[in-house]
Design a protein around this motif. Structure first.
Motif, mmCIF file in Angstrom:
data_model
loop_
_atom_site.group_PDB
_atom_site.id
_atom_site.type_symbol
_atom_site.label_atom_id
_atom_site.label_comp_id
_atom_site.label_asym_id
_atom_site.label_seq_id
_atom_site.Cartn_x
_atom_site.Cartn_y
_atom_site.Cartn_z
ATOM 1 N N ARG A 71 3.506 -6.001 2.615
ATOM 2 C CA ARG A 71 3.216 -5.941 4.050
ATOM 3 C C ARG A 71 1.747 -5.625 4.314
ATOM 4 O O ARG A 71 1.271 -5.836 5.423
ATOM 5 N N LYS A 72 1.075 -5.055 3.349
ATOM 6 C CA LYS A 72 -0.317 -4.646 3.461
ATOM 7 C C LYS A 72 -0.519 -3.512 4.461
ATOM 8 O O LYS A 72 -1.627 -3.251 4.895
ATOM 9 N N TYR A 73 0.535 -2.876 4.883
ATOM 10 C CA TYR A 73 0.423 -1.685 5.717
ATOM 11 C C TYR A 73 1.592 -0.785 5.388
ATOM 12 O O TYR A 73 2.557 -1.203 4.753
ATOM 13 N N TYR A 74 1.527 0.431 5.797
ATOM 14 C CA TYR A 74 2.583 1.385 5.516
ATOM 15 C C TYR A 74 3.340 1.717 6.786
ATOM 16 O O TYR A 74 2.763 1.822 7.865
ATOM 17 N N ASP A 75 4.609 1.878 6.638
ATOM 18 C CA ASP A 75 5.490 2.190 7.756
ATOM 19 C C ASP A 75 5.051 3.496 8.411
ATOM 20 O O ASP A 75 4.852 4.502 7.749
ATOM 21 N N GLU A 76 4.922 3.481 9.717
ATOM 22 C CA GLU A 76 4.485 4.685 10.437
ATOM 23 C C GLU A 76 5.549 5.776 10.422
ATOM 24 O O GLU A 76 5.233 6.947 10.594
ATOM 25 N N ASN A 77 6.785 5.397 10.218
ATOM 26 C CA ASN A 77 7.878 6.374 10.269
ATOM 27 C C ASN A 77 8.203 6.986 8.906
ATOM 28 O O ASN A 77 9.112 7.784 8.807
ATOM 29 N N ILE A 78 7.453 6.611 7.880
ATOM 30 C CA ILE A 78 7.747 7.133 6.550
ATOM 31 C C ILE A 78 7.291 8.595 6.462
ATOM 32 O O ILE A 78 6.264 8.972 7.038
ATOM 33 N N LEU A 79 8.089 9.399 5.782
ATOM 34 C CA LEU A 79 7.723 10.795 5.593
ATOM 35 C C LEU A 79 6.558 10.896 4.609
ATOM 36 O O LEU A 79 6.439 10.093 3.681
ATOM 37 N N TYR A 80 5.741 11.897 4.806
ATOM 38 C CA TYR A 80 4.571 12.084 3.950
ATOM 39 C C TYR A 80 4.989 12.259 2.499
ATOM 40 O O TYR A 80 4.364 11.709 1.589
ATOM 41 N N PHE A 81 6.060 12.997 2.259
ATOM 42 C CA PHE A 81 6.550 13.220 0.907
ATOM 43 C C PHE A 81 6.945 11.893 0.253
ATOM 44 O O PHE A 81 6.607 11.627 -0.895
ATOM 45 N N ASP A 82 7.654 11.033 1.003
ATOM 46 C CA ASP A 82 8.036 9.720 0.473
ATOM 47 C C ASP A 82 6.810 8.860 0.198
ATOM 48 O O ASP A 82 6.736 8.137 -0.802
ATOM 49 N N TYR A 83 5.830 8.945 1.092
ATOM 50 C CA TYR A 83 4.589 8.201 0.887
ATOM 51 C C TYR A 83 3.893 8.645 -0.397
ATOM 52 O O TYR A 83 3.415 7.821 -1.178
ATOM 53 N N LEU A 84 3.861 9.960 -0.637
ATOM 54 C CA LEU A 84 3.222 10.470 -1.846
ATOM 55 C C LEU A 84 3.922 9.965 -3.106
ATOM 56 O O LEU A 84 3.274 9.607 -4.093
ATOM 57 N N LYS A 85 5.267 9.946 -3.066
ATOM 58 C CA LYS A 85 6.000 9.426 -4.222
ATOM 59 C C LYS A 85 5.680 7.952 -4.456
ATOM 60 O O LYS A 85 5.503 7.520 -5.590
ATOM 61 N N LEU A 86 5.603 7.172 -3.381
ATOM 62 C CA LEU A 86 5.255 5.760 -3.521
ATOM 63 C C LEU A 86 3.820 5.598 -4.020
ATOM 64 O O LEU A 86 3.538 4.779 -4.898
ATOM 65 N N TRP A 87 2.929 6.393 -3.486
ATOM 66 C CA TRP A 87 1.525 6.309 -3.867
ATOM 67 C C TRP A 87 1.335 6.630 -5.349
ATOM 68 O O TRP A 87 0.620 5.923 -6.052
ATOM 69 N N ILE A 88 1.983 7.696 -5.823
ATOM 70 C CA ILE A 88 1.797 8.106 -7.219
ATOM 71 C C ILE A 88 2.300 7.013 -8.170
ATOM 72 O O ILE A 88 1.708 6.779 -9.217
ATOM 73 N N GLU A 89 3.371 6.323 -7.799
ATOM 74 C CA GLU A 89 3.861 5.226 -8.628
ATOM 75 C C GLU A 89 2.910 4.033 -8.589
ATOM 76 O O GLU A 89 2.721 3.348 -9.576
ATOM 77 N N LYS A 90 2.298 3.832 -7.424
ATOM 78 C CA LYS A 90 1.383 2.697 -7.276
ATOM 79 C C LYS A 90 0.124 2.890 -8.117
ATOM 80 O O LYS A 90 -0.368 1.951 -8.741
ATOM 81 N N VAL A 91 -0.409 4.104 -8.149
ATOM 82 C CA VAL A 91 -1.658 4.354 -8.864
ATOM 83 C C VAL A 91 -1.429 4.829 -10.293
ATOM 84 O O VAL A 91 -2.379 5.132 -11.003
ATOM 85 N N LYS A 92 -0.194 4.885 -10.718
ATOM 86 C CA LYS A 92 0.144 5.399 -12.051
ATOM 87 C C LYS A 92 -0.639 4.694 -13.164
ATOM 88 O O LYS A 92 -1.152 5.332 -14.081
ATOM 89 N N GLY A 93 -0.777 3.394 -13.080
ATOM 90 C CA GLY A 93 -1.476 2.630 -14.106
ATOM 91 C C GLY A 93 -2.966 2.921 -14.173
ATOM 92 O O GLY A 93 -3.607 2.690 -15.192
ATOM 93 N N ASN A 94 -3.541 3.432 -13.092
ATOM 94 C CA ASN A 94 -4.978 3.703 -13.045
ATOM 95 C C ASN A 94 -5.323 5.135 -13.438
ATOM 96 O O ASN A 94 -6.493 5.480 -13.492
#
Length: 146
Positions: A101-124
């Motif tokens: 989607r190239k954007y993040y859902d405005e209704n997502i909880l910050y904690f859920d966003y952090l979990k998604l973010w950490i998985e996304k940047v895991k390779g880096n």
């Protein structure tokens, strides 16, 4: 208690005694994941002689109990791994949807966003950095936010 007996009925592990090369062999019969009958031969190390059959039967029963415990443990691990894999796949799917989607859902909880973010940047990230961030997210940040 009912689940335990159902699991035992499903596995249905039996043992029998056979003579091979003048030594008692324990033959463990069970069914695999595809419901195919399998056998496992284990030597008792007891020679075929008068009065040794009862001792060999006891040893064979011990082998059956050990095998049943390990078999049930393997089944439990497979179930847990399947559940973990399903959760992980749902999580990865959610991450992929967010990336597409190239954007993040405005209704997502910050904690859920952090979990998604950490998985996304895991390779880096270095392994130590990744585990440190993950520990902070799962312990300190989780306690504060949830």
């Amino acid at each position: 208690m009912q689940n335990i007996t159902e699991n035992l009925r499903k596995t249905n592990i039996t043992v029998s005694l056979h003579e091979k090369n003048n030594i008692y062999q324990a033959v463990i019969n069970y069914k695999d994941d595809n419901n195919k009958r399998k056998q496992k031969w284990v030597s008792t190390g007891i020679k075929v002689a008068r009065g040794n059959k009862r001792l060999a039967l006891q040893k064979a029963e011990e082998y059956r109990e050990q095998f049943e415990k390990s078999f049930n443990l393997q089944e439990r691990i497979k179930k847990e791994n399947n559940e973990q894999a399903k959760k992980y796949m749902l999580f990865r799917e959610k991450l992929h949807i967010m990336d597409s989607r190239k954007y993040y859902d405005e209704n997502i909880l910050y904690f859920d966003y952090l979990k998604l973010w950490i998985e996304k940047v895991k390779g880096n990230l270095e392994l130590t950095t990744y585990t440190s961030h993950l520990q902070m997210i799962n312990s300190r940040i989780k306690i504060i936010l949830l």
